[in-house]
Write an enzyme that holds these catalytic residues in place. Structure first.
Site, mmCIF file in Angstrom:
data_model
loop_
_atom_site.group_PDB
_atom_site.id
_atom_site.type_symbol
_atom_site.label_atom_id
_atom_site.label_comp_id
_atom_site.label_asym_id
_atom_site.label_seq_id
_atom_site.Cartn_x
_atom_site.Cartn_y
_atom_site.Cartn_z
ATOM 1 N N GLY A 196 -40.515 -2.432 -19.325
ATOM 2 C CA GLY A 196 -41.680 -1.623 -19.071
ATOM 3 C C GLY A 196 -42.442 -1.541 -20.082
ATOM 4 O O GLY A 196 -43.523 -1.162 -19.804
ATOM 5 N N SER B 15 -44.790 10.360 -22.077
ATOM 6 C CA SER B 15 -44.337 9.168 -22.041
ATOM 7 C C SER B 15 -45.337 8.885 -23.453
ATOM 8 O O SER B 15 -46.450 8.621 -23.178
ATOM 9 C CB SER B 15 -45.070 8.596 -20.366
ATOM 10 O OG SER B 15 -44.706 7.532 -20.933
ATOM 11 N N GLN C 253 -44.837 5.440 -23.402
ATOM 12 C CA GLN C 253 -45.664 4.410 -22.807
ATOM 13 C C GLN C 253 -47.255 4.547 -22.341
ATOM 14 O O GLN C 253 -48.193 3.295 -22.450
ATOM 15 C CB GLN C 253 -44.709 3.947 -21.939
ATOM 16 C CG GLN C 253 -43.483 3.403 -22.879
ATOM 17 C CD GLN C 253 -42.511 2.605 -20.993
ATOM 18 O OE1 GLN C 253 -43.245 2.242 -20.034
ATOM 19 N NE2 GLN C 253 -42.127 1.873 -21.443
ATOM 20 N N ASP D 189 -33.977 8.194 -24.868
ATOM 21 C CA ASP D 189 -33.241 6.564 -23.800
ATOM 22 C C ASP D 189 -32.349 6.660 -24.333
ATOM 23 O O ASP D 189 -30.971 6.360 -24.474
ATOM 24 C CB ASP D 189 -33.762 4.880 -25.185
ATOM 25 C CG ASP D 189 -34.947 5.073 -24.514
ATOM 26 O OD1 ASP D 189 -35.221 4.395 -23.189
ATOM 27 O OD2 ASP D 189 -36.091 4.058 -25.243
ATOM 28 N N ARG E 43 -31.388 6.675 -13.917
ATOM 29 C CA ARG E 43 -30.168 6.591 -15.157
ATOM 30 C C ARG E 43 -29.792 7.914 -14.777
ATOM 31 O O ARG E 43 -28.534 7.751 -15.775
ATOM 32 C CB ARG E 43 -31.255 6.522 -16.704
ATOM 33 C CG ARG E 43 -31.575 5.529 -17.503
ATOM 34 C CD ARG E 43 -32.025 5.200 -18.590
ATOM 35 N NE ARG E 43 -32.234 3.592 -18.695
ATOM 36 C CZ ARG E 43 -32.636 3.312 -19.545
ATOM 37 N NH1 ARG E 43 -33.207 4.278 -20.664
ATOM 38 N NH2 ARG E 43 -32.793 1.976 -19.872
#
Length: 448
Positions: free
Chosen positions: A101, A174, A176, A327, A358
């Site tokens: 991702g 985020s 990302q 993570d 998750r």
């Protein structure tokens, strides 16, 4: 099924003390960014310590497809001859980002303001993840995206031919999304501004500055404001990739729960936007010490020594810490099972849309191994039973998620019965030496 082949069932059983030095691979976040920024320079960039997991290799292949000369020199050393900012060529084939991702979202950001068209795909896990969180802000630059229902891959992006700079407030924390917008801003004229209400990992800002971009960061009433001046000439250079704190989490957490363990994990990047797990573990009573603290390549680094910690206690993890350890929550929940009392993890909605859901994956797997778990949309709570009382014996689904697979294998190292994982294949995407590294410390893992 593994995203890169047939499933690889694995079993982890209780082992003796874990001892020795764990040389974990290079940082995945920095490895992705080093390849991308190297491809945007004019001249040769060299990288040492690159993580050679499948996720990063897929990003290297994508940079080749866009016209950069990317060469594996062996031993984690790579070189790139870049094409300059705005110099991407149109790829001849589909860009396959595998399970990553991070890779696909960052690459989409870079190409969004270049006059090329590219189609992106990935494995079953990546193709099920939402991309609108990135394509929506990229559309503000003038980029067009067409994908499957729900904004999912495969997806074709048509880069903006006359990009405009944007001002964008990131709706949820985020790194990302922030990074994709900043990368898009590289080839837009004027200043692109990104505002994040909660700080996320700042490797992109650090590396952009290191490569010569004009970038500034300041705190405002709206949040952390990052301003990037577009169309710079980035400087080719040499990059030393620090070792990955997210990979270090696994031998560290294993040492804390396996009796008699004493493990040294050298050269770990301790960027404050990434070190939340280690702060949390120490608050739980972990015997975790930083040794030889230093600065390497602009990033704080230290050697971590982790020893068996029989008196771990459950805590409430501050929601504000989530971005710095997003993570690591799966393996933290494993440690929490061996603590006394309840560990509550809040403000983690992002975990619902990672490689897998998750929260759901860890909750189901922990329950299968005798641990009570409560969960909500953006939180979950693990009711620890203390050292020596984790039953184990369960079969856990990895769901094409490398961190889920590794977390349950860590669980089995100190459980009363073996823990099985249906597919350990995805581990290769981020930690290809996980099995031999853990076995070298004394873990008992098998493929079955």
């Amino acid at each position: 099924m593994s995203g890169h082949g047939d499933p690889i069932p694995m079993t982890s059983v209780a082992c003796g003390p874990l001892r020795g030095t764990a040389e974990v691979p290079g940082d995945k976040s920095i490895s992705h960014r080093a390849l991308i920024l190297g491809a945007l320079c004019v001249g040769e960039t060299t990288i040492a310590g690159l993580l050679e997991g499948q996720d990063v290799l897929d990003t290297a292949a994508a940079m080749r497809a866009f016209g950069a000369d990317v060469t594996d020199q062996g031993g984690g050393r790579w070189s790139l001859r870049g094409v300059g900012v705005g110099g991407f060529a149109e790829p001849e084939g589909v860009i396959d980002c595998g399970n990553s991702g991070t890779g696909v979202r960052l690459i989409m950001g870079v190409m969004a303001t270049q006059p090329v068209t590219a189609t992106f795909t990935g494995d079953a896990s990546l193709n099920g993840r939402p991309m609108a969180r990135v394509t929506d802000p990229l559309a503000l630059f003038g980029c067009q995206a067409v994908g499957r229902t729900g904004g999912r891959l495969p997806m074709t992006l048509v880069g903006a031919r006359a990009p405009v700079p944007v001002r964008y407030v990131v709706p949820v924390p985020s790194a990302q999304v922030k990074s994709a917008v900043l990368f898009a801003g590289l080839n837009a004229p004027g200043q692109t501004v990104v505002i994040e209400r909660e700080a996320t990992r700042d490797h992109t800002e650090r590396m952009l500055e290191g490569f010569g971009a004009e970038i500034s960061v300041r705190e405002t009433d709206e949040g952390r404001e990052i301003t990037l001046t577009g169309q710079p000439e980035l400087r080719a250079q040499h990059i030393e990739v620090p070792r990955d704190p997210s990979s270090a989490a696994f031998p560290v957490c294993a040492a804390l729960i396996v009796p008699g363990s004493d493990v040294l994990v050298p050269g770990i990047g301790l960027n404050p936007t990434r070190a939340g797990l280690f702060t949390t573990l120490r608050e739980m009573g972990a015997d975790l010490v930083y040794e030889n603290e230093r600065i390497e390549g602009g990033e704080p680094v230290a050697d971590l020594r982790a020893r068996f910690s029989p008196d771990l206690r459950g805590i409430d993890v501050p929601p504000a810490r989530a971005a710095s350890m997003i993570d690591e929550y799966p393996v933290l929940s494993v440690v929490a099972a061996f603590a006394t009392g309840q560990t509550v993890m809040r403000g983690v909605r992002e975990l619902r849309v990672k490689e897998s859901d998750r929260i759901d994956a860890m909750a189901k797997g922990l329950r299968a191994n005798g641990i009570d778990v409560d969960e909500g949309e953006d939180w979950w709570a693990v009711k620890g039973v203390g050292h020596g009382n984790v039953a184990g014996g369960g079969l856990c689904e990895s769901r094409l998620d490398h961190r889920i697979a590794m977390s349950f294998l860590i669980l089995g190292m100190a459980s009363n019965a073996p823990v099985r994982v249906d597919d350990g294949g995805p581990i290769a995407t981020s930690f290809p030496i996980f099995e031999p590294l853990m076995a070298g410390l004394g873990a008992k893992l098998s493929r079955s």
